[in-house]
Each structure stands twice: as structure tokens, then as C-alpha cells.
Design a protein around this motif. Structure first.
Motif, short mmCIF file in Angstrom:
data_model
loop_
_atom_site.label_atom_id
_atom_site.label_comp_id
_atom_site.label_asym_id
_atom_site.label_seq_id
_atom_site.Cartn_x
_atom_site.Cartn_y
_atom_site.Cartn_z
N ARG A 60 0.82 -1.22 0.00
CA ARG A 60 0.00 0.00 0.00
C ARG A 60 0.84 1.26 0.00
NH1 ARG A 60 -3.08 -2.89 3.93
NH2 ARG A 60 -1.98 -1.73 5.56
N SER A 61 2.10 1.15 0.38
CA SER A 61 2.94 2.33 0.55
C SER A 61 3.31 2.95 -0.79
CB SER A 61 4.22 1.95 1.30
OG SER A 61 5.13 3.03 1.32
N ASP A 62 3.38 4.29 -0.82
CA ASP A 62 3.85 5.00 -2.00
C ASP A 62 5.34 5.31 -1.90
OD1 ASP A 62 1.31 5.08 -3.15
OD2 ASP A 62 0.79 6.91 -2.05
N GLY A 63 5.99 4.82 -0.83
CA GLY A 63 7.38 5.18 -0.58
C GLY A 63 8.40 4.28 -1.23
N PHE A 64 7.96 3.22 -1.92
CA PHE A 64 8.90 2.27 -2.51
C PHE A 64 8.59 2.08 -3.99
CE2 PHE A 64 7.72 0.59 1.80
CZ PHE A 64 8.82 1.14 2.46
N PRO A 65 9.62 1.95 -4.83
CA PRO A 65 9.36 1.68 -6.25
C PRO A 65 8.77 0.29 -6.43
CG PRO A 65 11.70 1.51 -5.77
CD PRO A 65 11.05 2.05 -4.53
N PRO A 66 8.03 0.06 -7.51
CA PRO A 66 7.38 -1.24 -7.70
C PRO A 66 8.34 -2.42 -7.64
CG PRO A 66 6.47 0.36 -9.23
CD PRO A 66 7.63 1.04 -8.55
N HIS A 67 9.54 -2.30 -8.21
CA HIS A 67 10.44 -3.45 -8.22
C HIS A 67 10.86 -3.85 -6.81
CE1 HIS A 67 13.90 -0.66 -7.68
NE2 HIS A 67 14.51 -1.73 -7.20
N LEU A 68 10.96 -2.89 -5.91
CA LEU A 68 11.33 -3.21 -4.53
C LEU A 68 10.14 -3.80 -3.78
CD1 LEU A 68 13.40 -3.24 -2.31
CD2 LEU A 68 12.89 -0.83 -1.85
N LYS A 69 8.95 -3.29 -4.01
CA LYS A 69 7.76 -3.85 -3.37
C LYS A 69 7.59 -5.33 -3.71
CE LYS A 69 4.65 0.18 -3.25
NZ LYS A 69 3.31 0.66 -3.71
N ARG A 70 7.81 -5.68 -4.98
CA ARG A 70 7.50 -7.02 -5.47
C ARG A 70 8.75 -7.89 -5.66
NH1 ARG A 70 3.11 -8.42 -4.28
NH2 ARG A 70 2.89 -9.83 -6.06
N LEU A 71 9.87 -7.50 -5.05
CA LEU A 71 11.18 -8.10 -5.27
C LEU A 71 11.12 -9.64 -5.24
CD1 LEU A 71 14.23 -7.33 -5.59
CD2 LEU A 71 14.39 -7.54 -3.10
N SER A 72 11.40 -10.25 -6.40
CA SER A 72 11.25 -11.70 -6.53
C SER A 72 12.32 -12.27 -7.45
CB SER A 72 9.86 -12.06 -7.08
OG SER A 72 8.84 -11.65 -6.19
N ILE A 73 12.47 -13.54 -7.40
CA ILE A 73 13.39 -14.49 -8.02
C ILE A 73 14.32 -13.95 -9.10
CG2 ILE A 73 13.40 -16.59 -9.42
CD1 ILE A 73 11.04 -17.56 -7.68
N ASP A 74 13.78 -13.35 -10.17
CA ASP A 74 14.62 -12.84 -11.26
C ASP A 74 13.83 -11.83 -12.06
OD1 ASP A 74 16.91 -12.59 -12.83
OD2 ASP A 74 16.37 -14.23 -14.16
N PHE A 75 14.53 -10.81 -12.57
CA PHE A 75 13.89 -9.82 -13.41
C PHE A 75 14.94 -9.14 -14.27
CE2 PHE A 75 14.62 -8.15 -9.17
CZ PHE A 75 15.28 -6.94 -9.36
N LEU A 76 14.49 -8.49 -15.33
CA LEU A 76 15.38 -7.79 -16.24
C LEU A 76 15.50 -6.34 -15.81
CD1 LEU A 76 16.96 -8.10 -19.01
CD2 LEU A 76 15.02 -6.85 -19.98
N CYS A 77 16.74 -5.87 -15.71
CA CYS A 77 17.03 -4.47 -15.39
C CYS A 77 17.47 -3.78 -16.67
CB CYS A 77 18.13 -4.37 -14.36
SG CYS A 77 17.85 -5.28 -12.84
N ALA A 78 16.72 -2.78 -17.13
CA ALA A 78 17.06 -2.05 -18.35
C ALA A 78 16.64 -0.59 -18.17
CB ALA A 78 16.36 -2.68 -19.56
#
Length: 367
Positions: A55-73
Motif C-alpha cells: 500500500r505504501s507509495d514510498g517504494f518503487p514497484p520493483h522493490l515492493k515485489r522483489l522476486s526471483i529474477d527480473f530484467l534491469c534495463a
């Protein structure tokens, strides 16, 4: 089998189940079944399902949902084109648009809802019956400019682990640590520093640690870059978890991603949502970037690119970047592995004691 709802897309084949968090493009589930064993060595942040964090607006989406693997671009700060850290690829919605079934497997396709430097971005995830691997690729079409990119896999090592890697030429830290304010966090390694010996890297207090033995210490967060030997056919990392009896495998093409970044996250960040609780995690980040310095720094001429390790991709035509995640039981009398190679439809992993295991593998995927 494949299934989807508004928030996730599930994809499975015989012996493997994965799912994608469509809101941010993170792999949120990776489970391999072998015989009567269920193997799930990859990491999802403890707050990814915490309602107060979501619910917080203080964190970017990638940090809120931080999981197994993702692409950083881009990898790191988005200081060329406005976006959250690690870019829209890790922070924005991915739209499913196709499922192709073939022989013993299937490929699901997704399009990023936003363009990056004007480029269309497509994610493809492939699973195959009996293969304990997720084959993933990202395709950039059009656009203009240059872009640092990395895959951001994370392994759970709550009881420690032993790490083995394809041959590297050097390990390096950046000019400064991830956290420079003691109230926010602390680091263990020396910055900047370099070592040709991965088992003897300098710390900030004048000692040395083995980068391939987890944990390095307590209450620290550190980032170190490993430079791939340029004649390697494939780049690989094996993170063995002796207490759990399994291991994570991460594979790449060194021509695409010439460096591996290890992120040691073991209680070293003290602010929200970390709060010192993000422990026993090793990030295995296969990269073409200038450390985590951000988009602009990676575009500039630098000592890595001058040494033959490019730090960006050039957009404008068709760019494809690939990575493989895998898992299997540990084997042999050692917790270290001396080689990983592919032939005859198998990936062969060789233990330091000389024993080996062959796993069904798409040998052409990383060519």
C-alpha cells in the motif's frame, strides 16, 4: 500447462512450474520436481506479500515485489530516461500476447507496456518436459541510444552455501559501497578493490574473504563484479545449498553478458522495507553494465569498456539477450563444481571429486 490472471501468468511442463508477476515482470515462482523431491532455491523478498508495503507509495514497484529474477534495463539508476531504478522492465506491467506449444515444451510471450529509449521490449519464457530449466530471453526492437542491461536472479542461502563459477579474470568493487551512511547500512568489502583470486578478496578492515563461500560475514550488503574470461563458451554460476541438498544454476552467453555481479544481501540494510531482515540472499546478476553506477555512467567511456568488457547494448535494430535459471539436487563428495558444459542434449555438471550429473538441456539456446 499455462494459466493467467490479472496479476500473474503461470507456465509449467513436466517437472517444472514457474510464474511471472505481470505487474513488474519478476519471476515469482520457480519450482523443479525431480522424483519425490521439490527444489526451489531462488528467493522472494519477505515483504513481497506484506499488505502495508504494497500500500505504501514510498517504494518503487520493483522493490515492493522483489522476486526471483527480473530484467534491469537499465541496471541501476535511470538517469537518462525517466524511470524508477532498474528501469520500466522491472517496474511496469507486462502484457501476455502469445503461447506457442511445440513438441515437449511451450513458450509464453509478453510485451512491456512501456517503451525503453523508444524500443519495444518482448519477454519470452520457455519450459520443456523434463528440463529443470527456465529459458528466458528479451528482445528489443527499434529505439535509439545505448543501454546497460542485467538479469537480476536471487538465491536463498539461509544456512549458507558454496559457490562455483566459470573461469573469471578478475573480481572488482566499485569506487564506493552501496550504503555510505552507517545509519542506513554497512558493507564488508573494500571499495575500490580488485583481486585475481576470488578466494582472497580484501575487506575494509584489512582482512580477506572468500567470495565463493556464503556468508562472507554478518550484517552487510556488498556488490562485487566478476569479469568473465572472454574465451568461455558459456558463463555459469552454481550456488550449492548443502543443508537443503540442492543447488541453483544460472547460465548466460558471455558475448551478451560479459560480467557477473554478486550482490551479498545479509542484513546490511537497516531502513524500510529492508529493516535488517533481508538475510541469506545472494544476487547473481548477469550483466553488461558499469557496476551499479547507472545508465549515464555506463554510457560514458570507462575502464571496463576500454578493457574489452562492453557496458551497454546499442539499440536501433533487433537486440536479443538470454539467460537460463535451473535447479537440481547436489551430488558428489564436494560442495564445489569444477565445470559446466553442454553436448548431446544435456548440460553436464562436474563435481570437484570428478563425478558428474547430466541434465536435459536445450544446447542451442545460448548459441
Amino acid at each position: 500447462m499455462a494459466a493467467q490472471n490479472r496479476e500473474k501468468f503461470s507456465l509449467s511442463a513436466k517437472g517444472i512450474d514457474v510464474s511471472l508477476d505481470l505487474s513488474v515482470g519478476h519471476i515469482e515462482k520457480f519450482v523443479v520436481s525431480m522424483g519425490d523431491r521439490t527444489i526451489a532455491p531462488f528467493h522472494r523478498a519477505p515483504w513481497a506479500d506484506d499488505a502495508s508495503v504494497q500500500r505504501s507509495d514510498g517504494f518503487p514497484p520493483h522493490l515492493k515485489r522483489l522476486s526471483i529474477d527480473f530484467l534491469c534495463a537499465p541496471f541501476g539508476g535511470s538517469d537518462v530516461e525517466p524511470a524508477p531504478d532498474h528501469g520500466w522492465s522491472a517496474n511496469a506491467e507486462w502484457i501476455p500476447f502469445g503461447l506457442e506449444e511445440f513438441g515437449d515444451g511451450k513458450t509464453a510471450s509478453f510485451e512491456l507496456c512501456r517503451k525503453i529509449l523508444g524500443a519495444r521490449v518482448v519477454k519470452k519464457l520457455t519450459v520443456r518436459d523434463g528440463h529443470p530449466f527456465l529459458y528466458q530471453s528479451h528482445h528489443f526492437s527499434g529505439g535509439s541510444g545505448t543501454l546497460p542491461i542485467a538479469y537480476h536472479a536471487m538465491v536463498d542461502l539461509p544456512r549458507g552455501g558454496a559457490i562455483s563459477v566459470s573461469p573469471k579474470t578478475l573480481a572488482r568493487t566499485a569506487d564506493g559501497p552501496l550504503e555510505s551512511e552507517p545509519l542506513k547500512g554497512s558493507s564488508l568489502l573494500s571499495y575500490p578493490a580488485a583481486s585475481e583470486r576470488l578466494d582472497r578478496f580484501p575487506t575494509g578492515n584489512g582482512a580477506h574473504v572468500d567470495l565463493l563461500a556464503y556468508p562472507l560475514g554478518e550484517d552487510h550488503v556488498d556488490l562485487v563484479m566478476l569479469l568473465e574470461r572472454q574465451d568461455n563458451e558459456i558463463g555459469w554460476t552454481v550456488a550449492a545449498r548443502p543443508s537443503e541438498g540442492d543447488m541453483a544454476i544460472v547460465l548466460k552467453s558471455p558475448k551478451e553478458l560479459p560480467t557477473t555481479i554478486f550482490w551479498y544481501s545479509n542484513g546490511g540494510r537497516r531502513y524500510q522495507p529492508w529493516n535488517g531482515r533481508h538475510r541469506g540472499v545472494l544476487g547473481i546478476e548477469e550483466a553488461r553494465t558499469y557496476f551499479s553506477a547507472g545508465h549515464a555512467a555506463s554510457q560514458m567511456p570507462n575502464d571496463l569498456s576500454s578493457a574489452g568488457y562492453p557496458t551497454t547494448f546499442s539499440l536501433g535494430g533487433e537486440v536479443r539477450i538470454r539467460s537460463v535459471l535451473g535447479a537440481c539436487p547436489v551430488f558428489g563428495h564436494s560442495t564445489k563444481y569444477r565445470s559446466v558444459d553442454r553436448s548431446g542434449g544435456h548440460l553436464r555438471v562436474v563435481n570437484d571429486d570428478g563425478s558428474s550429473m547430466e541434465l536435459p538441456f536445450d544446447c542451442a539456446f545460448l548459441d
